[in-house]
Design an enzyme around this catalytic site. Structure first.
Site, PDB file in Angstrom:
ATOM      1  N   ARG A   1      -7.590   7.134  14.151  1.00  0.00           N
ATOM      2  CA  ARG A   1      -8.439   8.219  13.634  1.00  0.00           C
ATOM      3  C   ARG A   1      -9.872   7.767  13.385  1.00  0.00           C
ATOM      4  NH1 ARG A   1      -3.330   9.287  11.602  1.00  0.00           N
ATOM      5  NH2 ARG A   1      -3.754   7.957   9.807  1.00  0.00           N
TER       6      ARG A   1
ATOM      7  N   GLU B   1       2.783  -4.056   3.223  1.00  0.00           N
ATOM      8  CA  GLU B   1       3.718  -4.161   2.105  1.00  0.00           C
ATOM      9  C   GLU B   1       5.022  -4.823   2.592  1.00  0.00           C
ATOM     10  OE1 GLU B   1       4.403  -0.421   0.324  1.00  0.00           O
ATOM     11  OE2 GLU B   1       5.467  -1.272  -1.399  1.00  0.00           O
TER      12      GLU B   1
HETATM   13  P1  AMP Z   1      -4.791   0.344   5.010  1.00  0.00           P
HETATM   14  O1  AMP Z   1      -4.798  -0.824   5.956  1.00  0.00           O
HETATM   15  O2  AMP Z   1      -3.689   0.285   4.009  1.00  0.00           O
HETATM   16  O3  AMP Z   1      -6.154   0.569   4.355  1.00  0.00           O
HETATM   17  O4  AMP Z   1      -4.446   1.622   5.861  1.00  0.00           O
HETATM   18  C1  AMP Z   1      -5.423   2.235   6.557  1.00  0.00           C
HETATM   19  C2  AMP Z   1      -4.910   3.014   7.730  1.00  0.00           C
HETATM   20  O5  AMP Z   1      -3.669   3.682   7.497  1.00  0.00           O
HETATM   21  C3  AMP Z   1      -5.918   4.072   8.025  1.00  0.00           C
HETATM   22  O6  AMP Z   1      -6.181   3.990   9.405  1.00  0.00           O
HETATM   23  C4  AMP Z   1      -5.283   5.383   7.624  1.00  0.00           C
HETATM   24  O7  AMP Z   1      -5.483   6.310   8.644  1.00  0.00           O
HETATM   25  C5  AMP Z   1      -3.807   5.089   7.438  1.00  0.00           C
HETATM   26  N1  AMP Z   1      -3.252   5.516   6.132  1.00  0.00           N
HETATM   27  C6  AMP Z   1      -2.783   4.702   5.160  1.00  0.00           C
HETATM   28  N2  AMP Z   1      -2.312   5.388   4.112  1.00  0.00           N
HETATM   29  C7  AMP Z   1      -2.500   6.674   4.386  1.00  0.00           C
HETATM   30  C8  AMP Z   1      -2.239   7.912   3.678  1.00  0.00           C
HETATM   31  N3  AMP Z   1      -1.665   7.937   2.465  1.00  0.00           N
HETATM   32  N4  AMP Z   1      -2.592   9.071   4.280  1.00  0.00           N
HETATM   33  C9  AMP Z   1      -3.167   9.070   5.506  1.00  0.00           C
HETATM   34  N5  AMP Z   1      -3.416   7.953   6.212  1.00  0.00           N
HETATM   35  C10 AMP Z   1      -3.097   6.772   5.677  1.00  0.00           C
END
Ligand code: AMP
Length: 173
Positions: free
Chosen positions: A61, A98
């Site tokens: 995205r 996680e």
């Molecule tokens: P992170 O590495 O945990 O910051 O996860 C980031 C990626 O996961 C991004 O590309 C988001 O599009 C997706 N993502 C993680 N958690 C969510 C959530 N609760 N809702 C939507 N997209 C999420």
């Protein structure tokens, strides 16, 4: 600041992709040209203020928001992709989730040494993906001049994974 139209459109989808996760579904923002435009314009101002030479979009995205920025600002666009998708010579970065790990990759010629790189994704959650993207960029001798996100899930503390970086997010939860 006035509430963004995008904020009123983002919808919560409980228990996706796993029980206990509330997924922020951004599709309604993309269906509203007015909301989509508003988000791109605000991110664009931030990219301009950082003096970026190149935009990097995080799969997948991040591409949606990164591409209009790059085209509007007449900047090159580069990608980080999940493992196994890039055809040319690449570098790889593994990071912890996680449970388990993820791996992202970048073409070796995506960034030229010394370029200022602005990194875009739709949402900052734990920051693991963004931190891995920064590592790839720095291994190619680029400088991360900023991160831009439409949404930040502040309660997950993603900024702690991105110490010292300039982070701009439009909507926080
Ligand atoms: P992170 O590495 O945990 O910051 O996860 C980031 C990626 O996961 C991004 O590309 C988001 O599009 C997706 N993502 C993680 N958690 C969510 C959530 N609760 N809702 C939507 N997209 C999420």
């Amino acid at each position: 600041m006035a509430t963004l139209l995008a904020e009123s459109l983002i919808r919560d989808v409980p228990d996706f992709p796993k029980p206990g996760i509330i997924f922020k579904d951004i599709h309604p923002v993309l269906q509203s040209p007015q909301a989509f435009h508003e988000v791109v314009e605000l991110l664009k101002e931030d990219v301009k203020s950082k003096g970026a030479d190149v935009i990097v979009g995080i799969e997948s995205r991040g591409f949606i928001f990164g591409v209009p920025l790059a085209l509007d600002l007449d900047l090159p666009f580069a990608l980080t992709r999940k493992i196994g998708k890039l055809p040319y010579e690449k570098i790889t970065e593994e990071y912890s989730l996680e449970y388990g790990t993820n791996t992202i990759e970048m073409h070796v010629d995506a960034i030229s040494p010394g370029q200022r790189v602005y990194v875009v994704d739709d949402l900052l959650a734990t920051g693991g993906t963004a931190a891995a993207a920064a590592k790839l960029i720095e291994r190619l001798n680029g400088t991360v001049c900023g991160f831009g996100f439409m949404v930040e899930l502040e309660f997950l503390g993603g900024r702690k994974n991105l110490p010292g970086y300039d982070i701009h997010s439009l909507i926080t939860y």
